[in-house]
Design an enzyme around this catalytic site. Structure first.
Site, mmCIF file in Angstrom:
data_model
loop_
_atom_site.group_PDB
_atom_site.id
_atom_site.type_symbol
_atom_site.label_atom_id
_atom_site.label_comp_id
_atom_site.label_asym_id
_atom_site.label_seq_id
_atom_site.Cartn_x
_atom_site.Cartn_y
_atom_site.Cartn_z
ATOM 1 C CG ASP A 18 60.529 136.967 2.309
ATOM 2 O OD1 ASP A 18 61.395 137.061 1.432
ATOM 3 O OD2 ASP A 18 59.996 135.890 2.635
ATOM 4 C CG ASP A 20 59.284 133.104 -2.860
ATOM 5 O OD1 ASP A 20 58.283 133.522 -3.448
ATOM 6 O OD2 ASP A 20 60.331 132.780 -3.442
ATOM 7 N N GLY A 55 64.575 131.380 1.666
ATOM 8 C CA GLY A 55 65.196 132.711 1.672
ATOM 9 C C GLY A 55 66.591 132.757 1.063
ATOM 10 C CB ILE A 56 69.072 130.091 0.515
ATOM 11 C CG1 ILE A 56 69.050 129.879 2.031
ATOM 12 C CG2 ILE A 56 70.454 129.897 -0.054
ATOM 13 C CD1 ILE A 56 69.935 130.779 2.831
ATOM 14 N NE ARG A 58 66.839 131.399 -9.867
ATOM 15 C CZ ARG A 58 66.575 132.244 -10.865
ATOM 16 N NH1 ARG A 58 67.138 132.060 -12.043
ATOM 17 N NH2 ARG A 58 65.745 133.255 -10.683
ATOM 18 C CB SER A 123 62.285 135.553 -5.664
ATOM 19 O OG SER A 123 61.898 135.051 -6.927
ATOM 20 N NE ARG A 124 69.507 136.531 -9.030
ATOM 21 C CZ ARG A 124 70.576 137.222 -9.405
ATOM 22 N NH1 ARG A 124 70.680 137.690 -10.617
ATOM 23 N NH2 ARG A 124 71.556 137.443 -8.546
ATOM 24 C CG ASP A 177 59.482 132.782 4.852
ATOM 25 O OD1 ASP A 177 59.994 133.735 4.221
ATOM 26 O OD2 ASP A 177 59.547 131.607 4.463
HETATM 27 P P1 B16 Z 1 64.482 132.676 -7.393
HETATM 28 P P2 B16 Z 1 62.139 135.212 -0.631
HETATM 29 C C1 B16 Z 1 63.475 133.280 -1.924
HETATM 30 O O1 B16 Z 1 62.444 134.228 -1.871
HETATM 31 C C2 B16 Z 1 62.992 131.880 -1.637
HETATM 32 O O2 B16 Z 1 62.573 131.754 -0.309
HETATM 33 C C3 B16 Z 1 64.123 130.904 -1.888
HETATM 34 O O3 B16 Z 1 63.690 129.573 -1.653
HETATM 35 C C4 B16 Z 1 64.612 131.053 -3.327
HETATM 36 O O4 B16 Z 1 65.703 130.188 -3.590
HETATM 37 C C5 B16 Z 1 65.034 132.513 -3.546
HETATM 38 O O5 B16 Z 1 63.934 133.366 -3.274
HETATM 39 C C6 B16 Z 1 65.490 132.779 -4.960
HETATM 40 O O6 B16 Z 1 64.384 132.633 -5.804
HETATM 41 O O7 B16 Z 1 65.046 131.356 -7.842
HETATM 42 O O8 B16 Z 1 63.046 132.891 -7.811
HETATM 43 O O9 B16 Z 1 65.370 133.841 -7.763
HETATM 44 O O10 B16 Z 1 61.716 134.327 0.485
HETATM 45 O O11 B16 Z 1 63.401 135.999 -0.350
HETATM 46 O O12 B16 Z 1 61.014 136.065 -1.167
HETATM 47 MG MG MG Z 2 60.802 134.058 2.328
#
Ligand code: B16
Ligand code: MG
Length: 215
Positions: A18, A20, A55-56, A58, A123-124, A177
């Protein structure tokens, strides 16, 4: 089960990370960006709500923040776009010093053991973040929210990552995480290493308090 057993198991040839919260801590920037949007929209927001967004995706994050308030789809799209602009502005500061402690030595060890490495992130902004951190070349595959429609806790992003490194899920370990991320990994049939407190990631095969314990 221990981390050492997973690392030295020759059948476990792929490691999916992962982004973030495991490779780097962007939760602070997500927090600041959502806070700015929430202030502009007069919505309540604090650290406790932010923790639920780990991890959720956007849009799913916005739905949690809205907490039942009804908005037209178009307005929700505008709000997630605006939040992402604020987030990207914060991400411009990101640099290799923001790689979490223990990560680079662990990636080096896995590489030296001949393991294949991939990213599996909701994350995108994955490519943008990897670029700022300067570690894109470590990874044989990069799967992100841009490639899948079902977000974590669905296992799709990890399955996509396993496909990119050419391995069945039974031969891959996911390092996560987020509660949703560990759940997705288990549902997909992966081994799961959780980084964080037991109440969040205690359902994985191995749990570590922090990335400093990756060895
Ligand atoms: P984005 P991961 C996740 O990343 C984040 O933990 C989460 O807080 C965020 O909303 C999600 O990516 C989408 O991110 O807005 O950049 O597309 O932990 O899966 O690496
Ligand atoms: Mg994460």
């Amino acid at each position: 089960m221990t981390l050492e057993q997973l690392v030295t198991d020759p059948s476990l040839e792929g490691w999916i990370f992962d982004l973030d919260g495991v490779i780097t801590d962007t939760a602070r920037y997500h927090y600041l960006a959502w806070q700015k949007l929430a202030d502009e929209e007069g919505l309540p927001f604090d650290e406790e709500i932010n923790e639920k967004l780990r991890g959720i995706s956007r849009m799913a994050s916005l739905v949690i923040i809205l907490d039942g308030r009804e908005y037209p789809e178009e307005k929700k799209g505008e709000m997630t776009d605006r939040k992402n602009r604020y987030y990207r502005d914060f991400l411009d500061q990101l640099n290799p010093d923001d790689i979490l402690p223990g990560v680079i030595p662990f990636l080096d060890r896995l590489k030296s053991l001949g393991k294949k490495l991939a990213i599996g992130s909701a994350s995108r902004n994955t490519e943008f973040i990897l670029g700022h951190l300067g570690i894109g070349s470590y990874f044989d595959g990069v799967a992100s929210g841009s490639f899948v429609t079902r977000a974590k806790p669905a296992p799709d992003v990890f399955i996509h990552a396993a496909g990119q490194i050419g391995l069945p899920v039974s031969r891959c370990v996911v390092v996560e995480d987020a509660q949703a991320g560990v759940s997705g990994a288990l549902e997909g049939g992966f081994r799961a290493v959780g980084i964080g407190p037991a109440e969040r990631v205690g359902h994985g095969h191995v749990r570590l308090d922090s990335t400093e314990l990756l060895k």
